[in-house]
Each structure stands twice: as structure tokens, then as C-alpha cells.
Design a protein around this motif. Sequence first.
Motif, PDB file in Angstrom:
ATOM      1  N   SER A  93     126.633 -36.845 137.806  1.00 36.56           N
ATOM      2  CA  SER A  93     126.584 -35.561 138.627  1.00 36.56           C
ATOM      3  C   SER A  93     126.726 -35.812 140.159  1.00 36.56           C
ATOM      4  O   SER A  93     127.272 -35.155 140.885  1.00 36.56           O
ATOM      5  N   LYS A  94     125.770 -36.742 140.481  1.00 40.48           N
ATOM      6  CA  LYS A  94     125.827 -37.180 142.192  1.00 40.48           C
ATOM      7  C   LYS A  94     127.191 -37.654 142.286  1.00 40.48           C
ATOM      8  O   LYS A  94     127.610 -37.378 143.517  1.00 40.48           O
ATOM      9  N   ALA A 149     126.407 -29.864 134.983  1.00 40.30           N
ATOM     10  CA  ALA A 149     125.112 -29.132 135.606  1.00 40.30           C
ATOM     11  C   ALA A 149     124.865 -28.268 134.291  1.00 40.30           C
ATOM     12  O   ALA A 149     123.535 -28.298 134.085  1.00 40.30           O
ATOM     13  N   ASN A 150     125.524 -27.650 133.689  1.00 42.02           N
ATOM     14  CA  ASN A 150     125.110 -26.867 132.081  1.00 42.02           C
ATOM     15  C   ASN A 150     124.616 -27.940 131.187  1.00 42.02           C
ATOM     16  O   ASN A 150     123.703 -27.363 130.651  1.00 42.02           O
ATOM     17  N   VAL A 173     129.573 -34.908 143.000  1.00 41.59           N
ATOM     18  CA  VAL A 173     129.275 -34.274 144.285  1.00 41.59           C
ATOM     19  C   VAL A 173     130.098 -35.103 145.544  1.00 41.59           C
ATOM     20  O   VAL A 173     130.704 -34.332 146.348  1.00 41.59           O
ATOM     21  N   LEU A 177     122.526 -38.051 135.727  1.00 41.98           N
ATOM     22  CA  LEU A 177     122.143 -37.314 136.988  1.00 41.98           C
ATOM     23  C   LEU A 177     122.915 -38.269 138.138  1.00 41.98           C
ATOM     24  O   LEU A 177     123.649 -37.660 139.021  1.00 41.98           O
ATOM     25  N   THR A 209     123.103 -30.822 131.775  1.00 40.49           N
ATOM     26  CA  THR A 209     121.794 -31.132 132.205  1.00 40.49           C
ATOM     27  C   THR A 209     120.596 -29.939 132.033  1.00 40.49           C
ATOM     28  O   THR A 209     119.646 -30.439 131.419  1.00 40.49           O
ATOM     29  N   ASP A 210     121.120 -28.933 132.276  1.00 40.76           N
ATOM     30  CA  ASP A 210     120.131 -27.395 131.900  1.00 40.76           C
ATOM     31  C   ASP A 210     119.900 -27.657 130.474  1.00 40.76           C
ATOM     32  O   ASP A 210     118.665 -27.295 129.917  1.00 40.76           O
ATOM     33  N   SER A 225     131.690 -30.810 137.598  1.00 42.78           N
ATOM     34  CA  SER A 225     130.435 -30.777 138.088  1.00 42.78           C
ATOM     35  C   SER A 225     129.799 -29.716 137.668  1.00 42.78           C
ATOM     36  O   SER A 225     128.494 -29.646 136.994  1.00 42.78           O
ATOM     37  N   GLY A 226     130.566 -28.525 137.079  1.00 45.81           N
ATOM     38  CA  GLY A 226     129.982 -27.449 136.381  1.00 45.81           C
ATOM     39  C   GLY A 226     129.544 -27.921 134.903  1.00 45.81           C
ATOM     40  O   GLY A 226     128.321 -27.586 134.540  1.00 45.81           O
TER      41      GLY A 226
END
Length: 316
Positions: free
Chosen positions: A175-176, A233-234, A179, A172, A236-237, A229-230
Motif C-alpha cells: 500500500s505504501k 485499502a479495502n 502511494v 501495508l 486492509t479494512d 490503492s483503493g
Amino acid sequence: MLRMFSTVDGQVRQISKPENGSWLALADPTDVELATVSQETGIDLADLRAPLDDEERSRVDVEDDYTMIIVDIPTVEERSGRDWYETIPLSIIVTKTMIITVCMQDTPVLHPFMEGTIRGFNTFMRSRFILQILYRNATMYLRYLRIIDRETDKLELRLRHSMQNREILMLLELSKTLVYFNTSLKSNEIVMEKLMTLTRIKQYPEDEDLLEDVITENKQAIEMANIYSGVLANMTDAFASIVSNNLNNVMRIFTMISITLSIPTLIFSMYGMNFQQGMIGMPLSDSKWGFLVIVLLACVLAGAVIWFLTRSRLFK
């Protein structure tokens, strides 16, 4: 910290007093240093303090005697023995005789200029100096993005074997960071577009290639930040689904154990309350092998339940 530099005979030298064509570098400056620079250059003290706020936005301000350019630069912060990346503002103030940079910390973006390792760098060529700083800034973003990508790969390997809160929090945090990088790069892109139309800062024909390189590097950094970032995000999911699936597997095992143990518990509880000699309706109550038979019967039934549950679709 206030340091002054000037190009002398093609070499960058540190000087003790400001002069025409020099560069004043302020890093984490004191109030005395800010006041001194303000008095000697005529720059508003509030403008000198602006980049010391980490929430300051990227922009270009044109005043009567100087032009202030604020861009976001990447920086590294050490926390809990690890390097974390964030962005801070850097101010480039151009006057008629010199250039001033202000930052809240000593940034590695400017170190090569101070050491004289940048090719074709001269402190008196102010417009080229701005482009060189922006180009160096974009390359630093690309460098840190590649480091973040490598750390993401290492973190992915660790998550395959261990899914603790520490790894999830690191994911996380990365990821931040991406961003923040993406937002800062887009803000810097707007600043570059405004610089291209700013007539006050003289554009030399030989600097056109450098300007194109700056824009290209910045766009490449934006694309890399979007891609990473993509991916994060993937990832993390995906790992959230894996964690949920692992939890379901653990609960399935516990459910099987609970159902299996309930069979002998039921049998032992009934015989524990009513197992008396000559008890009417209680099988094996008069037999000396009654207890052993009941234990074996409970084990057989428990084994049968385990066999049934392991082959049932509900627990696969």
C-alpha cells in the motif's frame, strides 16, 4: 560509473571520450566522475549532484547553457529475500551538443538504450531521446504495477488461510509503495506538461505520436495506481475486520470454557473444605459413594452448562 555512448551508422556504440551528439550516462557516480563531467560540459556541479538525493522532487530547470529535467523512476530493492518497489530521481540534462543522464543507481530504465534495442533511438536526437526515456519510464511503472497486483492476489490467498503479522505488514508495504508510485507519476505528469510548452527543446512533427503515447501511458499508470490503492485499502479494512472477528470467536470459546469449569470448581471447593465424616448439612458425607456421586453431579452440571451456552444467542 560513467559510460559514454554514441550512434554510429545506426548502431549505439560505447565511446571513450565525449563528442557532439553523444550520451553520457552517470550511474552512482563518484566525485571524480562528477567533477570531470562538470568541467567538460560546463554543467554546475550542484545540478549534477541533485538527482543523487532520493528526496529530490521532479522538476524542469532552465539554465543559460543547458536544461535539466528530473523525473521519478521506479526501482526494485531486495529486502529479506523479497523485492520491494520504490522511486528514485533520474536527471536528464540537455546541452547544445549532448545529453547527460544522472541517477543514484544503474537503472533498468536506461538499459535498452545502452544495448541498442530501442527502435528509432539515436543519441544525437535529444528531444526524441527525452520522450523515449519518459515512455520507457511509464511502461516500467505499468510493469511494476502489474507485478504488485499479482503479488496482492497471492497475498490475499495467503491471508485467507493465515493471518499473521508478516502478511499484514506485507500488505501495508504494498500500500505504501502504491502511494509513492501515485505521487511520483503525478509529479512526472507536471514535468511532461511543462516540456510541451518549453521552446528550448525542439519538437519534431514525427515525435507528436510519441508524445501522445507518453502522456497516455503515464495517465494509465496513474489510474492503475489509484485503482490498486483503493483495492488494497479495502482489503486492509476487510482483513482487519476479519482479524477482529476471529479474536471475538477465540474469546467466546475461552469464555465458554471458563464458565463451564467454574461449576465443578465451585462444587469441589465447597466439598474440599467441608467433606468430613458426619458433617451436618453436607449431603452424602456419610456415604461411601459420596465422592463418586459428587464427581458425576459436577460433570452433569458442566454438560448442562455447555449445552445451554452452545444454544444461547449470546455465544453464537
